[in-house]
Design a protein around this motif. Structure first.
Motif, short mmCIF file in Angstrom:
data_model
loop_
_atom_site.label_atom_id
_atom_site.label_comp_id
_atom_site.label_asym_id
_atom_site.label_seq_id
_atom_site.Cartn_x
_atom_site.Cartn_y
_atom_site.Cartn_z
N GLN A 98 -9.61 -6.93 13.49
CA GLN A 98 -10.21 -7.57 12.32
C GLN A 98 -11.17 -6.63 11.59
OE1 GLN A 98 -11.16 -11.97 12.87
NE2 GLN A 98 -10.82 -11.36 15.00
N LYS A 134 -9.23 -4.12 9.65
CA LYS A 134 -8.73 -4.72 8.42
C LYS A 134 -9.82 -4.76 7.35
CE LYS A 134 -6.64 -8.90 6.48
NZ LYS A 134 -6.21 -10.29 6.76
N SER A 164 -4.79 0.79 6.89
CA SER A 164 -3.41 0.33 6.82
C SER A 164 -2.48 1.54 6.86
CB SER A 164 -3.17 -0.47 5.54
OG SER A 164 -1.85 -0.98 5.51
N GLY A 196 -4.68 -9.43 11.34
CA GLY A 196 -4.78 -8.22 10.52
C GLY A 196 -3.91 -7.06 10.93
N THR A 224 -0.69 -4.87 11.23
CA THR A 224 0.50 -4.79 10.39
C THR A 224 1.76 -4.57 11.22
OG1 THR A 224 0.21 -2.41 10.03
CG2 THR A 224 -0.83 -3.91 8.43
N ASP A 230 -14.40 -13.65 8.01
CA ASP A 230 -14.09 -12.23 8.14
C ASP A 230 -13.81 -11.89 9.60
OD1 ASP A 230 -14.43 -11.84 5.44
OD2 ASP A 230 -16.50 -11.15 5.62
#
Length: 220
Positions: free
Chosen positions: A81, A84, A89, A107, A109, A209
């Motif tokens: 998290q 993210k 990414s 979060g 990918t 968040d």
């Protein structure tokens, strides 16, 4: 949440955050800029991030098993998290396939099967990243994962471990940094980072968040 599960949140968060974001003491941290600080959000957009052991659970201690499991799960999912929030990414992690949906929701990918051979994981992670990987958080930190993480790490990068360094000496070069997490907020070298983190903890939780998930299946 039970009181026991809730009590693991600050320490699980500290272990994840201090290993990644303690700019004041680089001996135990990757030294990244925190996403909860002004201008920290999405600061590392476009950079790859790897977490080995995205939902790993260790520490089977009789009656304390649930508490330790909750702590470890909080730590590892929080790493994802926070990555993210920092804008990383892709965020690539390893876990059992049945944990993939929860980790993707938090979060990650890409979730790769942790039981794949190291050479297969290396090839898949390198292909997905498509660029040098400067930060890796090894939440398992056994010999195989440490060696894999070190081999994947780019020159000038930082590998964060939760256990002592056991990387094969013949693999090591002088251009990669290895740190071992120190999650003690009471330690003088962690105080400034801890104050910064905990002062924003309520906001991070209120905004969603940082989400606490104790229902995800745990790996044994």
């Amino acid at each position: 949440m039970t009181f026991e599960a809730a009590s693991t949140v600050p320490l699980g968060l500290a272990t994840a955050a201090l290993g990644m974001y303690n700019m004041h003491y680089l001996h135990n941290s990757a030294g990244l800029f925190p996403p909860w600080e002004p201008s920290g959000l999405d600061r590392y957009t476009g950079q790859s991030f790897v977490v080995l052991g995205g939902s790993t659970s260790v520490g089977h201690y009789g009656e304390l098993r649930l508490c330790y499991n909750s702590l470890n799960l909080m730590e590892m999912t929080t790493v994802i998290q926070l990555a993210k929030l920092s804008g990383f990414s892709p965020i690539i992690t390893t876990a059992s396939p049945h944990n993939a949906p929860s980790l993707l929701a938090l979060g990650a990918t890409h979730v790769l099967d942790r039981r794949l051979p190291p050479n297969v994981l290396y090839a898949q992670i390198a292909q997905i990243a498509g660029q040098p990987i400067n930060t890796i958080y090894d939440a398992v930190s056994v010999l195989d994962t440490q060696n894999l993480a070190y081999d994947l790490l780019a020159s000038g990068g930082c590998l964060v471990l939760v256990l002592q360094d056991t990387i094969d000496e013949d693999r090591k070069t002088h251009d990669k940094r290895i740190v071992i997490v120190d999650s003690s907020i009471a330690a003088p070298h962690n105080r400034d980072a801890g104050l910064s983190l905990y002062s924003d903890l309520t906001t991070l939780l209120d905004r969603g968040d940082i989400r606490v998930s104790v229902s995800a299946a745990l790996d044994s």
